[in-house]
Scaffold this motif. Structure first.
Motif, mmCIF file in Angstrom:
data_model
loop_
_atom_site.group_PDB
_atom_site.id
_atom_site.type_symbol
_atom_site.label_atom_id
_atom_site.label_comp_id
_atom_site.label_asym_id
_atom_site.label_seq_id
_atom_site.Cartn_x
_atom_site.Cartn_y
_atom_site.Cartn_z
ATOM 1 N N SER A 278 0.888 -1.124 0.016
ATOM 2 C CA SER A 278 0.063 0.047 0.023
ATOM 3 C C SER A 278 0.843 1.253 0.153
ATOM 4 C CB SER A 278 -0.868 -0.025 1.038
ATOM 5 O OG SER A 278 -1.723 1.226 1.250
ATOM 6 N N HIS A 279 0.357 2.293 -0.731
ATOM 7 C CA HIS A 279 0.973 3.661 -0.605
ATOM 8 C C HIS A 279 0.312 4.446 0.643
ATOM 9 C CE1 HIS A 279 -2.758 4.643 -2.338
ATOM 10 N NE2 HIS A 279 -2.749 5.678 -1.997
ATOM 11 N N ASP A 280 -0.658 4.020 1.136
ATOM 12 C CA ASP A 280 -1.471 4.566 2.554
ATOM 13 C C ASP A 280 -0.579 4.004 3.678
ATOM 14 O OD1 ASP A 280 -2.977 5.253 4.487
ATOM 15 O OD2 ASP A 280 -4.850 5.155 3.119
ATOM 16 N N LEU A 281 0.121 4.646 4.423
ATOM 17 C CA LEU A 281 0.791 4.507 5.648
ATOM 18 C C LEU A 281 -0.123 4.307 6.722
ATOM 19 C CD1 LEU A 281 3.831 6.874 5.756
ATOM 20 C CD2 LEU A 281 3.383 4.621 4.612
ATOM 21 N N GLY A 282 -1.304 4.732 6.486
ATOM 22 C CA GLY A 282 -2.404 4.470 7.686
ATOM 23 C C GLY A 282 -2.872 3.049 7.450
ATOM 24 N N VAL A 283 -2.997 2.597 6.505
ATOM 25 C CA VAL A 283 -3.346 1.179 6.166
ATOM 26 C C VAL A 283 -2.533 0.345 6.626
ATOM 27 C CG1 VAL A 283 -3.728 -0.667 4.294
ATOM 28 C CG2 VAL A 283 -4.794 1.865 4.097
ATOM 29 N N ILE A 284 -0.828 0.651 6.362
ATOM 30 C CA ILE A 284 0.315 -0.056 6.862
ATOM 31 C C ILE A 284 0.208 -0.262 8.244
ATOM 32 C CG2 ILE A 284 2.974 -0.468 6.797
ATOM 33 C CD1 ILE A 284 1.270 -1.269 4.306
ATOM 34 N N ARG A 285 0.000 0.897 8.890
ATOM 35 C CA ARG A 285 0.156 0.920 10.653
ATOM 36 C C ARG A 285 -1.131 0.077 10.906
ATOM 37 N NH1 ARG A 285 2.318 4.481 13.954
ATOM 38 N NH2 ARG A 285 3.133 6.044 12.298
ATOM 39 N N THR A 286 -2.200 0.191 10.499
ATOM 40 C CA THR A 286 -3.366 -0.740 11.029
ATOM 41 C C THR A 286 -3.144 -2.123 10.873
ATOM 42 O OG1 THR A 286 -5.042 1.028 10.527
ATOM 43 C CG2 THR A 286 -5.754 -1.055 10.687
ATOM 44 N N LEU A 287 -2.563 -2.606 9.753
ATOM 45 C CA LEU A 287 -2.488 -3.946 9.429
ATOM 46 C C LEU A 287 -1.323 -4.633 9.763
ATOM 47 C CD1 LEU A 287 -4.503 -4.212 5.955
ATOM 48 C CD2 LEU A 287 -5.487 -4.796 8.244
ATOM 49 N N ALA A 288 -0.270 -4.184 9.506
ATOM 50 C CA ALA A 288 1.217 -4.696 9.529
ATOM 51 C C ALA A 288 1.787 -4.655 10.882
ATOM 52 C CB ALA A 288 2.038 -3.822 8.581
ATOM 53 N N ASP A 289 2.411 -5.984 11.216
ATOM 54 C CA ASP A 289 3.465 -6.087 12.439
ATOM 55 C C ASP A 289 4.568 -5.471 12.077
ATOM 56 O OD1 ASP A 289 1.537 -7.618 14.017
ATOM 57 O OD2 ASP A 289 1.612 -9.184 12.255
ATOM 58 N N ARG A 290 5.234 -5.841 10.612
ATOM 59 C CA ARG A 290 6.405 -5.372 10.189
ATOM 60 C C ARG A 290 6.375 -4.608 9.032
ATOM 61 N NH1 ARG A 290 9.947 -8.701 8.282
ATOM 62 N NH2 ARG A 290 8.675 -10.579 8.490
ATOM 63 N N VAL A 291 7.315 -3.657 8.476
ATOM 64 C CA VAL A 291 7.046 -3.059 7.224
ATOM 65 C C VAL A 291 8.452 -2.822 6.612
ATOM 66 C CG1 VAL A 291 7.684 -0.798 8.209
ATOM 67 C CG2 VAL A 291 6.241 -0.871 6.234
ATOM 68 N N MET A 292 8.221 -3.058 5.240
ATOM 69 C CA MET A 292 9.623 -2.935 4.574
ATOM 70 C C MET A 292 9.217 -1.674 3.557
ATOM 71 S SD MET A 292 11.109 -6.199 2.287
ATOM 72 C CE MET A 292 9.961 -6.097 0.830
ATOM 73 N N VAL A 293 10.255 -0.954 3.297
ATOM 74 C CA VAL A 293 10.336 0.230 2.594
ATOM 75 C C VAL A 293 11.104 -0.006 1.359
ATOM 76 C CG1 VAL A 293 10.680 2.812 2.266
ATOM 77 C CG2 VAL A 293 10.089 1.782 4.535
ATOM 78 N N MET A 294 10.578 0.270 0.066
ATOM 79 C CA MET A 294 11.125 -0.003 -1.116
ATOM 80 C C MET A 294 11.466 1.200 -1.849
ATOM 81 S SD MET A 294 9.986 -3.724 -2.812
ATOM 82 C CE MET A 294 11.192 -3.699 -3.905
ATOM 83 N N ARG A 295 12.624 1.379 -2.745
ATOM 84 C CA ARG A 295 12.898 2.548 -3.622
ATOM 85 C C ARG A 295 13.601 2.024 -4.592
ATOM 86 N NH1 ARG A 295 16.531 7.754 -3.266
ATOM 87 N NH2 ARG A 295 15.439 9.228 -4.342
#
Length: 264
Positions: free
Chosen positions: A217-234
């Motif tokens: 997701s591009h929506d960080l609110g969705v990621i904060r709600t659902l994800a335990d861990r996050v991976m940032v790609m560029r």
């Protein structure tokens, strides 16, 4: 008598991807990406358009091959097998039985001129079920779990709202109780109230079924709600990863800082 120190027991990940690279001509869409996800865990992948996050999801769904790297899925019969090395029929069986996916665009995941229940039943048919009563009951159960209004189960997806189309996709994705669920921008284009309902459904399913989940997701609110861990790609590479709150509240990489501050 000597007392031995306690041993650290490390669980085996449900999914492990190692050194994935995917090229399209001279463009490197995914560049040496590795990740793991455990049963019951949700991994979020964030990044701007063109960062490679959706390409990673397609690779994990075995929709296209990696130019380099391997993917293993800890399910019966395939635990140590690089899934890219399987024959096409075998890869398709892994997709059908062990991986569910919800696409950003429902037209990718649904046949719009087949009923909602028929779309769900189609996945069961691909797994070998042929009895109408069983297909009907299983489709109903899966739609109910996805909180789809059952009085509309025989409506065509083309006549449904975007939120209900996503629920049909979700019902289809979980119909065979997959070990891994992939979500590609699952709330894009939905209004805030519908987005909240979809997120609530996803969180409940994750808790109840302990499905390993990867959400792009591009929506960080969705990621904060659902994800335990996050991976940032560029630009096809992973630039930062860690616990979701840690990364989003105290980003270390300049690109992650830029993403977070842009959403404030």
């Amino acid at each position: 008598m000597q007392t031995l120190p306690p041993q650290l027991i490390t669980a085996r990940p449900l999914l492990a991807a190692r050194n994935l690279t995917r090229r399209y001509g001279s463009i490197v869409a995914v560049d040496d990406v590795s990740l793991v996800v455990y049963s019951g865990e949700t991994l979020g992948i964030v990044g701007e358009s063109g960062s490679g996050k959706s390409t990673v999801l397609r690779l994990l769904n075995l929709e296209e091959p990696a130019d380099e790297g391997q993917v293993t899925l800890n399910v019966p019969g395939y635990g140590d097998t690089n899934l890219f090395s399987l024959e096409r029929f075998q890869r398709r069986q892994v997709q059908i039985r062990h991986i569910g996916i919800v696409y950003q665009n429902p037209h990718q995941g649904l046949r719009m001129r087949v009923t909602s229940s028929g779309n769900v039943a189609e996945r069961l048919i691909l797994a070998g079920e042929r009895r109408y009563a069983t297909l009907r009951e299983a489709a109903r159960d899966s739609l109910a779990v996805s909180e789809f209004p059952l009085e509309r189960m025989d409506d065509l997806p083309a006549k449904l709202s975007g939120g209900m189309q996503q629920r049909v996709q979700l019902a289809k994705a979980i119909a065979l109780k997959p070990a891994l669920l992939l979500l590609d921008e699952p709330t894009t284009g939905l209004d805030v109230s519908v987005q909240a309902l979809v997120l609530d459904t996803l969180m409940r399913l994750q808790r109840e079924r302990q499905i390993a989940t990867i959400v792009v997701s591009h929506d960080l609110g969705v990621i904060r709600t659902l994800a335990d861990r996050v991976m940032v790609m560029r630009r096809g590479r992973v630039v930062e990863q860690g616990l979701t709150d840690q990364v989003l509240d105290d980003p270390q990489h300049p690109y992650t800082q830029q993403l977070v501050h842009a959403k404030l």
